[in-house]
Design a protein around this motif. Structure first.
Motif, short mmCIF file in Angstrom:
data_model
loop_
_atom_site.label_atom_id
_atom_site.label_comp_id
_atom_site.label_asym_id
_atom_site.label_seq_id
_atom_site.Cartn_x
_atom_site.Cartn_y
_atom_site.Cartn_z
N VAL A 65 -0.18 -12.66 -1.84
CA VAL A 65 0.90 -11.36 -2.09
C VAL A 65 0.55 -10.41 -1.18
O VAL A 65 -0.25 -9.85 -0.70
CB VAL A 65 0.42 -10.67 -3.52
CG1 VAL A 65 1.40 -9.73 -4.13
CG2 VAL A 65 0.57 -11.82 -4.82
N ARG A 67 2.64 -6.63 -0.68
CA ARG A 67 3.68 -5.88 -1.24
C ARG A 67 3.47 -4.32 -0.74
O ARG A 67 2.46 -3.75 -0.54
CB ARG A 67 3.44 -5.56 -2.72
CG ARG A 67 4.61 -5.41 -3.38
CD ARG A 67 4.19 -5.50 -4.94
NE ARG A 67 4.48 -7.15 -5.46
CZ ARG A 67 4.18 -7.47 -6.53
NH1 ARG A 67 3.35 -6.59 -7.47
NH2 ARG A 67 4.30 -8.68 -6.83
N GLN A 71 7.36 -3.38 -2.66
CA GLN A 71 8.36 -4.47 -2.37
C GLN A 71 7.58 -5.67 -1.66
O GLN A 71 6.96 -5.29 -0.80
CB GLN A 71 9.72 -4.27 -1.73
CG GLN A 71 10.51 -3.27 -2.43
CD GLN A 71 11.72 -2.84 -1.44
OE1 GLN A 71 11.68 -3.27 -0.40
NE2 GLN A 71 12.59 -2.08 -2.33
N ASP A 72 7.85 -6.89 -2.26
CA ASP A 72 7.20 -8.03 -1.51
C ASP A 72 8.09 -8.05 -0.02
O ASP A 72 9.11 -7.83 -0.05
CB ASP A 72 7.56 -9.40 -2.08
CG ASP A 72 6.66 -9.23 -3.58
OD1 ASP A 72 5.39 -9.50 -3.33
OD2 ASP A 72 7.46 -9.49 -4.51
N ARG A 76 11.53 -12.39 -1.83
CA ARG A 76 11.75 -12.11 -3.09
C ARG A 76 11.15 -12.85 -4.20
O ARG A 76 11.10 -14.11 -4.00
CB ARG A 76 13.37 -11.97 -3.60
CG ARG A 76 13.54 -11.58 -4.91
CD ARG A 76 15.16 -11.49 -5.25
NE ARG A 76 15.78 -12.34 -4.60
CZ ARG A 76 16.71 -12.29 -3.58
NH1 ARG A 76 16.91 -11.18 -3.19
NH2 ARG A 76 17.13 -13.38 -2.92
N GLU A 77 10.24 -12.38 -5.12
CA GLU A 77 9.54 -13.31 -5.80
C GLU A 77 10.39 -13.83 -7.17
O GLU A 77 11.02 -12.97 -7.58
CB GLU A 77 8.47 -12.41 -6.62
CG GLU A 77 7.27 -13.41 -7.19
CD GLU A 77 6.21 -12.57 -8.00
OE1 GLU A 77 6.19 -11.50 -7.88
OE2 GLU A 77 5.37 -13.30 -8.48
N TYR A 82 8.64 -17.59 -3.42
CA TYR A 82 8.93 -16.61 -2.78
C TYR A 82 10.01 -17.11 -2.07
O TYR A 82 10.09 -17.77 -1.23
CB TYR A 82 7.93 -16.09 -1.99
CG TYR A 82 6.83 -15.11 -2.51
CD1 TYR A 82 7.24 -13.79 -3.02
CD2 TYR A 82 5.50 -15.49 -2.91
CE1 TYR A 82 6.18 -12.94 -3.90
CE2 TYR A 82 4.62 -14.68 -3.43
CZ TYR A 82 4.92 -13.54 -3.92
OH TYR A 82 4.07 -12.69 -4.70
#
Ligand code: ADP
Ligand code: MG
Lengths: 258, 315
Positions: A65, A67, A71-72, A76-77, A82
């Motif tokens: 992960v 972030r 925001q990732d 987008r998760e 992803y």
């Protein structure tokens, strides 16, 4: 820097990055709060640059992960995966992350002022006159008033690096990344760049700094991270990590640099 | 009273002049026997060439003088210049497009551009020219129209492809392939850190190309393109095989009638030489200008990473 939506924060869980067979970052966990100053230290090749480049989206991570600003980064998760974001969305994320490189990377075909204006004008489409005024303000804030018309080759390394910092700041980033910003400088030029960074730190900018300047880390950092072989070996307050290291590898590294 | 050896040395060092201060004495370099020998050879060759050029009557310099400004020849020269400018312009534009396609994020686009470049660089330009001249044999009719409608315009390819269009098309398409490689080399010469700095600001691909990559690759691209221009000037002589009335064709037309082959070929050579010499002056200025800016850029501290970092970030 607003605390809402995780603006100005960086979080990583189990971050992994490899180049071919070679694992360069292994299960990195990282938490940077808004306004926190984190210094990353470690021997050459330990993965400091790669970590910063991942956080800036210059390298895509393999797993884990990441972030930034809540925001990732770049993805987008979804429940099962992803999903890569559109180029435009990635660019929008990047405008809020500033990166300062060891080798400055100023655009040689532009003056100092044009370099600082380049982000707002060429990326955000901001009006030129206003951006020019803003650029001059920023150049003044890094101690370079009157140098706006100079091309990078007419400036010393320290001056170039300060222009580079101003260029990043012109995008109003919430997180600033510095990859050994003073390593390419003559010793007498290091101080002027560190002074600008200190000033920025006092103004509450979130900063993630790879550095060999232990004095600076001790004075300015909230947290010091020691990396070796792609791992976070030790993490804590500067007093703990630099003054009272627990890990033998940290001790050994500090002996060589202090 | 001086001894003989002293007087010899005195003579050689010209010590009759007042001795200079040691700090300002000029440093005189040795000229080896080899250098004198090389000069001698050079002079002998030059002498031999001049002698044969002036004594061998087959050169017919009077005929050369008579035709060098003949109207047919000058018209041929103009045609050569026009062809050069046209083909270089089309070639450069198409080459830029190909180079951009060559670095496209889409693999099929890259493959198509690569195939084009491979084909046009891998076959002789003379063959390509003859091929375009005879394209009507392959596609006698060309229908330009909107697909899936009846709106279309039938074109007689035989009439469309005259010798001159075949020449322009052939040389331009060929030039585009070479020009694409020049652009690609130029793009590749831009420091990776520049792209990263632009990416970090969130710059789009197009902006990056127009504002960062193209301006910075000009020092590599412009001198190489200048060389291509000079090369193209001479390459246009190939289209004489299609019967295009350029410089070589026009002298051929004359000597076909008068049989004064050698002097008329000299006429053509004189013009080719004059024009390439004229072109190489701006070319050398361009090269000097860009080599200076490049030195300036790369002398900056930006290009001198520390030793450890060079090892740490070897890519
Ligand atoms: N693009 C790359 N391709 C392959 N290996 C790389 C690349 N970038 C970095 N590395 C390797 O990753 C390791 C960590 O490098 P880096 O993050 O630059 O370390 P540091 O900044 O701490 O000196 C090094 O061993 C380096 O050789
Ligand atoms: Mg590094």
């Amino acid at each position: 820097m607003s605390q809402m939506n995780g603006e100005g924060t960086v979080h990583a869980r189990g971050l992994r990055k490899s180049f071919g067979e070679r694992v360069v970052l292994d299960s990195i966990d990282l938490d940077v709060a808004s306004g926190e100053i984190v210094c990353i230290i470690g021997p050459s090749g330990s993965g400091k640059s790669t970590l910063l480049r991942c956080v800036d989206g210059l390298e895509e991570i393999d797993r884990g992960v990441l972030r930034v600003n809540g925001q990732d980064l770049g993805f987008r998760e979804t429940p099962r995966a992803y999903q890569a974001l559109k180029r435009k969305e990635v660019a929008a994320q990047r405008t809020r992350i500033g990166m300062v490189f060891q080798s400055f990377n100023l655009f040689p075909n532009m003056t100092a002022q044009e370099n600082v204006m380049s982000g707002p004008v060429l990326v955000k489409g901001a009006p030129k006159a206003e951006s020019r005024r803003r650029a001059d303000e920023l150049l003044t804030s890094v101690g370079l008033q009157g140098h706006g018309d100079h091309y990078p080759w007419q400036l010393s390394g320290g001056q170039q690096q300060r222009v580079a910092i101003a260029r990043s700041l012109a995008m109003d980033p919430s997180v600033m990344l510095f990859d050994e910003p003073t390593s390419a400088l003559d010793p007498e030029r290091v101080g002027e760049v560190l002074a600008v960074m200190k000033d920025l730190a006092h103004r509450g900018m979130t900063m993630l700094i790879a550095t060999h300047e232990m004095g600076f880390a001790r004075e300015v950092a909230d947290t010091v991270i020691f990396m070796d072989g792609g791992l976070v070996v030790e993490k804590g307050s500067p007093a703990d990590v630099l003054g009272n290291p627990q890990e033998p590898r940290t001790c050994k590294f500090l002996e060589t640099v202090l | 009273m001086t001894t003989t050896s002293e007087s010899v040395r005195k003579d050689r060092d010209k010590q009759d002049l007042p001795e200079l201060d040691a700090t300002v004495k000029p440093r005189v370099h040795r000229r080896g026997a080899l250098e004198y020998f090389a000069w001698l050879c050079c002079a002998l060759v030059a002498l031999g060439v001049v002698r044969t050029v002036f004594t061998n009557e087959n050169y017919q310099w009077d005929v050369v003088a008579q035709y060098v400004t003949a109207e047919t020849v000058l018209r041929g020269l103009v045609m050569t210049v026009v062809l050069t400018v046209l083909c270089m312009t089309f070639g450069a534009l198409l080459g830029l497009l190909l180079a951009v396609l060559r670095v496209s994020p889409l693999r099929p686009v890259r493959i198509l551009a690569g195939a084009y470049i491979t084909f046009f660089r891998g076959t002789p330009v003379l063959v390509q020219l003859i091929f375009w001249f005879n394209i009507a044999a392959l596609y006698p009719h060309l229908a330009i129209g909107i697909p899936f409608t009846d709106v279309s315009q039938d074109i007689d390819v035989n009439r469309l492809i005259s010798a001159t269009t075949a020449a322009v098309v052939g040389l331009s398409l060929n030039q585009a392939a070479y020009q694409a490689e020049i652009f690609r080399g130029g793009f590749a010469s831009v420091d990776k850190g520049q792209i990263e700095a632009a990416d970090s600001l969130g710059m789009s691909r197009g902006t990056k190309l127009r504002r960062i990559i193209v301006p910075q690759s000009m020092p590599t691209i412009v001198p190489a393109t200048g060389n291509q221009f000079i090369g193209m000037f001479k390459e246009t002589s190939l289209v004489s095989v299609l019967g295009v009335g350029e410089l070589l064709m026009s002298v051929q037309l004359i000597y076909a009638r008068t049989y004064q082959t050698i002097p008329l070929l000299i006429v053509a050579c004189v013009w080719y030489l004059v024009m390439t010499l004229l072109l190489s002056y701006p070319q050398s200025l361009i090269e000097k200008k860009f080599s200076r800016t490049r030195a300036r850029v790369s002398n900056g501290p930006a290009a001198v990473p520390t030793q450890t970092e060079m090892m740490g970030e070897a890519k």
